[in-house]
Design a protein around this motif. Sequence first.
Motif: not given
Length: 285
Positions: A130, A223, A211
């Motif tokens: 992200h 996530t 992640d």
Amino acid sequence: MLLNEGKDSFLEEEVSFENAKYAVIPVPLDVTTSYLKGTKFGPRSIIEASRSLENYDSEVDYELKNKIFTLNELNLNGDIRNAMEIIRLSISDILSAGKIPIMLGGEHTATYAASLSFDDNVEFVIFDAHADFKHDFLGLEINHASNSRLVNLRNKVHLIGIRSFNLEEKEDIKKKSILAIRREDTEKPEIGEKLLNSLKGKKVYISVDMDVFDPGIAPGVGTPQPNGISYRDFLNFARKIISGSDLVGMDVMETRPLGDNNITEILASKIIIDVISLNESKTDR
Ligand SMILES: [Mn+2]
């Protein structure tokens, strides 16, 4: 600073705090997590996983011994601002003692708190699926989806492996001329050189959101995002970063234990061993 008795140490290291070069600090922050809770159990599970690994790093050809002291887990009761202050002060203590902090998370927001303990010339290389350049998220100014933007207010950030962001974040990153290596570019050889050149001679902090890796090799995260980087990709980047710059800190964040499937925490431990081994073999040779 709370020192533990050594029985729960990372990699079963037995060195004293005074003689250690690195201080592992477990930071079980799990306040603004938005999707899957449980990152507060990450630090403990990473330490447990490390105790099943060899201290000889065959990737780097280095035996890691008497380098790492493991501190007690931080007690982070209270709101996010209070927790951030505790983290900032704890990292500052480690730096004052002349040690290199290795923070285990816990949600990624802790990296912002840690960044406030460093001089503003330290650059942050953030591995993350992200972009984390959001402004308010779920009504909170300080939250895990704003981490990179918040760090970048003071310390220059470089992003590696990103593949989840909105158009506003994309524009913001472009406007600020941030080196953002998208997932689809991580395997291009010229990208590593570009990163190496921009970090040469700099003080660097490496932050890894687990992640960033493919969910196939790191399923235990808060996530998850499809199509992540490989372990080999990470090692290639780590070699480049460490070869040309001065490592001042590291964190490995967002591990969310799944119970029996502990491959995420094994990977988290392994990349810490790799980074320290790379850093130590650089100064030894
Ligand atoms: Mn992330």
